[in-house]
Design an enzyme around this catalytic site. Structure first.
Site, mmCIF file in Angstrom:
data_model
loop_
_atom_site.group_PDB
_atom_site.id
_atom_site.type_symbol
_atom_site.label_atom_id
_atom_site.label_comp_id
_atom_site.label_asym_id
_atom_site.label_seq_id
_atom_site.Cartn_x
_atom_site.Cartn_y
_atom_site.Cartn_z
ATOM 1 N N ASP A 290 0.865 -1.194 0.000
ATOM 2 C CA ASP A 290 0.000 0.000 0.000
ATOM 3 C C ASP A 290 0.895 1.235 0.000
ATOM 4 O O ASP A 290 0.617 2.236 0.663
ATOM 5 C CB ASP A 290 -0.933 -0.005 1.217
ATOM 6 C CG ASP A 290 -2.011 1.084 1.128
ATOM 7 O OD1 ASP A 290 -2.314 1.531 -0.005
ATOM 8 O OD2 ASP A 290 -2.536 1.497 2.176
ATOM 9 N N ASP B 74 2.701 2.126 8.106
ATOM 10 C CA ASP B 74 1.440 1.466 7.729
ATOM 11 C C ASP B 74 1.681 0.106 7.070
ATOM 12 O O ASP B 74 1.487 -0.073 5.870
ATOM 13 C CB ASP B 74 0.670 2.402 6.779
ATOM 14 C CG ASP B 74 -0.815 2.067 6.729
ATOM 15 O OD1 ASP B 74 -1.214 1.104 7.399
ATOM 16 O OD2 ASP B 74 -1.552 2.765 6.025
HETATM 17 N N1 LIG Z 1 4.752 6.164 14.094
HETATM 18 C C1 LIG Z 1 4.122 7.273 13.729
HETATM 19 N N2 LIG Z 1 4.598 8.480 14.098
HETATM 20 C C2 LIG Z 1 3.957 9.611 13.733
HETATM 21 N N3 LIG Z 1 2.821 9.636 12.991
HETATM 22 C C3 LIG Z 1 2.295 8.469 12.601
HETATM 23 C C4 LIG Z 1 2.913 7.228 12.939
HETATM 24 N N4 LIG Z 1 2.174 6.223 12.419
HETATM 25 C C5 LIG Z 1 1.139 6.805 11.790
HETATM 26 N N5 LIG Z 1 1.210 8.155 11.882
HETATM 27 C C6 LIG Z 1 0.243 9.122 11.307
HETATM 28 O O1 LIG Z 1 -1.042 8.546 11.309
HETATM 29 C C7 LIG Z 1 -1.536 8.412 9.982
HETATM 30 C C8 LIG Z 1 -2.271 7.085 9.824
HETATM 31 O O2 LIG Z 1 -1.398 5.993 10.048
HETATM 32 P P1 LIG Z 1 -1.414 4.753 9.079
HETATM 33 O O3 LIG Z 1 -1.093 5.174 7.692
HETATM 34 O O4 LIG Z 1 -0.528 3.714 9.694
HETATM 35 O O5 LIG Z 1 -2.925 4.273 9.208
HETATM 36 P P2 LIG Z 1 -3.986 3.881 8.075
HETATM 37 O O6 LIG Z 1 -4.168 2.419 8.126
HETATM 38 O O7 LIG Z 1 -3.593 4.484 6.764
HETATM 39 O O8 LIG Z 1 -5.269 4.529 8.569
HETATM 40 P P3 LIG Z 1 -6.368 5.234 7.635
HETATM 41 O O9 LIG Z 1 -6.347 4.507 6.309
HETATM 42 O O10 LIG Z 1 -7.599 5.024 8.401
HETATM 43 O O11 LIG Z 1 -5.900 6.661 7.546
HETATM 44 C C9 LIG Z 1 -0.322 8.540 9.079
HETATM 45 O O12 LIG Z 1 -0.632 9.103 7.841
HETATM 46 C C10 LIG Z 1 0.603 9.443 9.867
HETATM 47 O O13 LIG Z 1 0.286 10.787 9.593
HETATM 48 MG MG LIG Z 2 -1.922 4.946 5.808
#
Ligand SMILES: Nc1ncnc2c1ncn2[C@@H]1O[C@H](COP(=O)(O)OP(=O)(O)OP(=O)(O)O)[C@@H](O)[C@H]1O
Ligand SMILES: [Mg+2]
Length: 252
Positions: free
Chosen positions: A191, A208
């Site tokens: 992804d 992610d």
């Molecule tokens: N370790 C981290 N440190 C700082 N920010 C983070 C971290 N992990 C995630 N984020 C923030 O949170 C957001 C969402 O995280 P992630 O991409 O893992 O989830 P997701 O599965 O894409 O959720 P969704 O699709 O519902 O947005 C990221 O785009 C980022 O901005």
């Molecule tokens: Mg994401």
């Protein structure tokens, strides 16, 4: 006896509820912090993995990510949704992954999400041995606690919103990480895009990893092609890239 147990649980839930601060959106608050999630957080707090939650990093479709604290250390706490989400999508990534053969027939949504989170934890762990990703620290049910990427309380921006001094150099580093992830960790992110890469001091960092699959997954090559295509498309606006060549470089 049962009453006593329920009272004890209620006490834990109340205690934990007080440790969730700074989540201003009431709808998100009520939706995310149901009893089961609060109890899981309580267990994580009891184990010393986290002290409190004190802000929202991002509310999304699949997960909500919060800013957490353990002592002075900032944490990222990703809480996956258990309600209305696309389970058939999750199945496409779990099915065909040899690491999840026994449990993939599970029908319970909670178990599916738990598996999904365990998958993210394991993927992050394997990836972290070869590339820079947020270090996974603890997980329980639908919650994963990991290293916070950011400065102070400010989360690192997504590649999409960041201003790059040297896009070519950033592209090169992403290409290097896709290759290491594939060749050394045996994983395909699946992804990858400008939304799932954070920028820390000019360094691109993939995040992610729930949907990432092992290299021998029947659709691994298709996912790898899509990852490469997304990234090259994003950088095409800065300079010309031959997508096929990039893909071959990664695989060779
Ligand atoms: N370790 C981290 N440190 C700082 N920010 C983070 C971290 N992990 C995630 N984020 C923030 O949170 C957001 C969402 O995280 P992630 O991409 O893992 O989830 P997701 O599965 O894409 O959720 P969704 O699709 O519902 O947005 C990221 O785009 C980022 O901005
Ligand atoms: Mg994401």
């Amino acid at each position: 006896m049962l009453e006593k147990k329920v009272l004890k649980l209620d006490k834990k839930i109340d205690q934990m509820r007080k440790r969730v601060k700074g989540v201003e959106d009431y709808k998100i608050h009520d939706e995310v912090f149901d009893r089961t999630t609060l109890l899981a957080l309580y267990d994580l707090a009891n184990k010393g993995a986290i002290d409190l939650l004190y802000g929202t990093i991002k509310t999304g479709k699949e997960a909500n990510t919060f800013l957490g604290k353990r002592g002075d250390e900032n944490l990222a706490v990703k809480i996956h949704r258990t309600g209305n989400r696309d389970y058939s999508m999750m199945m496409a990534y779990i099915d065909g992954d040899h690491r999840f053969e026994d449990i993939k027939k599970s029908k319970s949504k909670r178990i599916m999400v738990k598996l999904w989170v365990q998958k993210e934890f394991r993927n992050l762990k394997s990836a972290s041995e070869h590339i820079r990703v947020p270090e996974p620290l603890a997980s329980k049910n639908n919650i994963i606690i990991m290293e916070f990427l950011g400065e102070g309380d400010v989360p690192a921006p997504m590649l999409k919103n960041s201003r790059m001094e040297d896009p070519k150099e950033v592209f090169k580093k992403i290409k290097r990480d896709i290759k290491r992830l594939y060749k050394k960790a045996g994983l395909v992110h699946a992804d990858l895009s400008e939304y799932n890469i954070l920028m820390m001091k000019g360094e691109p960092i993939m995040i992610d990893f729930a949907q990432a699959v092992a290299k021998d997954h029947p659709r691994a090559e298709e996912f790898l092609r899509r990852d490469v295509s997304n990234i090259t498309n994003f950088f095409q606006k800065y300079f010309k890239i031959d997508e096929k060549k990039v893909f071959n470089e990664i695989c060779d």
